[in-house]
Design an enzyme around this catalytic site. Structure first.
Site, PDB file in Angstrom:
ATOM      1  N   GLU A 146       0.830  -1.211   0.000  1.00 13.14           N
ATOM      2  CA  GLU A 146       0.000   0.000   0.000  1.00 13.14           C
ATOM      3  C   GLU A 146       0.862   1.257   0.000  1.00 13.14           C
ATOM      4  O   GLU A 146       0.543   2.240  -0.668  1.00 13.14           O
ATOM      5  CB  GLU A 146      -0.938   0.013   1.219  1.00 13.14           C
ATOM      6  CG  GLU A 146      -1.864   1.219   1.205  1.00 13.14           C
ATOM      7  CD  GLU A 146      -2.709   1.344   2.462  1.00 13.14           C
ATOM      8  OE1 GLU A 146      -3.074   2.488   2.812  1.00 13.14           O
ATOM      9  OE2 GLU A 146      -3.009   0.300   3.090  1.00 13.14           O
ATOM     10  N   CYS A 215      -8.534   3.067   7.942  1.00  9.33           N
ATOM     11  CA  CYS A 215      -9.859   2.628   7.507  1.00  9.33           C
ATOM     12  C   CYS A 215     -10.711   2.183   8.688  1.00  9.33           C
ATOM     13  O   CYS A 215     -10.202   1.800   9.740  1.00  9.33           O
ATOM     14  CB  CYS A 215      -9.735   1.537   6.447  1.00  9.33           C
ATOM     15  SG  CYS A 215      -9.610  -0.143   7.075  1.00  9.33           S
ATOM     16  N   SER A 287      -8.046  -9.687   6.283  1.00  9.82           N
ATOM     17  CA  SER A 287      -7.907 -10.572   5.121  1.00  9.82           C
ATOM     18  C   SER A 287      -8.195 -12.031   5.456  1.00  9.82           C
ATOM     19  O   SER A 287      -8.029 -12.901   4.597  1.00  9.82           O
ATOM     20  CB  SER A 287      -6.490 -10.463   4.546  1.00  9.82           C
ATOM     21  OG  SER A 287      -6.206  -9.139   4.158  1.00  9.82           O
TER      22      SER A 287
END
Length: 328
Positions: A146, A215, A287
C-alpha cells in the site's frame, strides 16, 4: 452390545473432565468490505474471462484465500512483465503506483483494478496536495504494497515516508515549508495519533486530511481487541505475517499487557500456550475468512470445553461497488 457399551464411557468421561476455556471472540473481525470486493473481483473475472486470470501481487494478504483463488485459475505475479499480452490482469486491493496502469494501457492489457476504495481515496488526496504544491509526509511502513502504491501516485521528490515519532524529529523541512500529511490505512490507531501529534507540534501549519485515513475496519478491529485483551490470558490473531492490520492487532493486545500470538491456521496453535490459561481472546485480521476462525474454535475444542462469548464493539454495514466491467 453390552460389551461395547462400557467402552464408550471413558471417552465421555474424558470429554467431561476437560478443563473449561472461556473464548472471547471479537466482533467485528475478519473480512472487511475492501477484501470482500477484491476477492469477488477475481472470482467474477474468472467467470467472465475464463482461466487463467493474472493477479499482480497477492490480492489480499492471506495464504488460504490466495491458494483458493489459485485453485480456481488465478495466477499470482509480482510484475506486469510476467503477464502475457492476451491475458486479463487484476491489481491487488493494496493499490499500485500510477506507472502500473500506465504500462498496462501501453500494452493494451485488459486490466481490472481491485484497489480498496479507501486506499484510492488516499491516492486522490495525494494528487490534490501535489496540485497545491504541498510536500506530503506519508505515515506508513516502508516496503508495504500500500505504501509503494501510494508513494507511486506522485513524483519521487513529492512525498517523504515516516514510520515513527523519531522519524519526524529528523525531517529536514522548516516550519515555513508547505506541508501536508497522509497515512497508510492499516496502521495502529494509537501509533499514528502520536506521529500526527509530533508532526503538528513541529509543523503547526501542516495540513491533514479532513477525515482519518486509517480505515474503519482497521479501527474497529483494534477497538475490539482493546475491549477483550484486558480480560484474556492469551489473544490469538488469525492473519498473515505480511498483513499490516493483523500485526497491529497483535501489538494492540500486547500493549494491553496480554500475551498475543499471530497464527495463519489452527494447526499452528501450540497446546503449551494454553497452560494456566482460562480465557482466550480471538480475532482475525481483515484478510482472514470466517472459516479460519471456526477452524481455530474447533481446534481449541479438542483440548478444552469451550464457552464462546462475543465481544461486540460495533456492527459494520459498509459495502463497495464492483468495477463496471464486471457488473452484468
Amino acid at each position: 452390545m453390552n460389551a461395547a457399551f462400557p467402552a464408550e464411557l471413558p471417552d465421555a468421561d474424558a470429554k467431561s473432565s476437560r478443563p473449561g476455556l472461556t473464548l472471547l471472540i471479537a466482533a467485528p473481525r475478519g473480512f472487511c468490505a475492501g477484501v470482500d470486493r477484491a476477492i469477488e473481483i477475481v472470482e467474477r473475472a474468472l467467470d467472465k474471462y475464463g482461466a487463467p486470470v493474472y493477479v499482480r501481487h497477492e490480492i489480499v494478504h492471506n495464504r488460504y484465500v490466495v491458494d483458493g483463488l489459485r485453485a480456481k485459475g488465478a495466477i499470482f505475479v509480482e510484475e506486469l512483465d510476467e503477464v502475457p499480452d492476451d491475458a486479463p490482469v487484476v491489481f491487488s486491493a493494496h493499490g499500485v503506483p500510477k506507472a502500473v496502469p500506465a504500462e498496462a494501457e501501453r500494452r493494451k492489457l485488459l486490466y481490472v483494478d481491485a484497489t480498496c476504495p479507501l486506499v484510492s481515496k488516499v491516492h486522490r488526496q495525494a494528487e490534490r496536495q501535489l496540485e497545491k504544491d504541498r510536500h506530503i509526509i506519508f505515515i506508513g511502513h516502508e516496503g508495504h504494497p500500500e505504501v509503494i502504491g501510494t508513494m507511486g501516485q506522485v513524483p519521487e521528490d513529492g512525498m517523504t515516508l515516516v514510520e515513527t515519532v523519531e522519524d519526524v524529529a529528523r525531517l529536514p523541512f522548516s516550519q515555513d515549508d508547505a506541508l501536508s500529511f497522509l497515512t497508510q490505512t492499516t496502521l495502529s490507531v494509537d501509533d499514528t495519533r502520536d506521529i500526527v501529534e509530533a508532526l503538528r507540534v513541529r509543523y503547526p501549519k501542516i495540513v491533514g486530511p479532513k477525515a482519518e485515513d486509517i480505515c474503519y475496519a482497521t479501527s474497529n478491529r483494534q477497538a475490539a481487541v482493546k475491549e477483550l485483551a484486558p480480560d484474556s490470558d492469551l489473544v490469538l490473531v488469525i492473519g498473515a505475517p505480511n498483513s499490516s492490520n493483523s500485526l497491529r492487532l497483535v501489538e494492540v493486545a500486547e500493549r494491553c499487557g496480554t500475551v498475543s500470538k499471530l497464527i495463519q491456521r489452527a494447526d499452528e496453535i501450540d497446546p503449551a500456550w494454553l497452560e494456566g490459561v482460562e480465557t482466550v481472546g480471538l480475532t482475525a485480521g481483515a484478510s482472514a475468512p470466517e472459516k479460519l476462525v471456526r477452524e481455530v474454535v474447533a481446534k481449541l475444542s479438542e483440548w478444552r470445553e469451550i464457552d464462546e462469548r462475543p465481544v461486540l464493539v460495533t456492527e459494520e454495514k459498509m459495502t463497495f461497488k464492483l468495477p463496471r466491467q464486471l457488473v452484468d
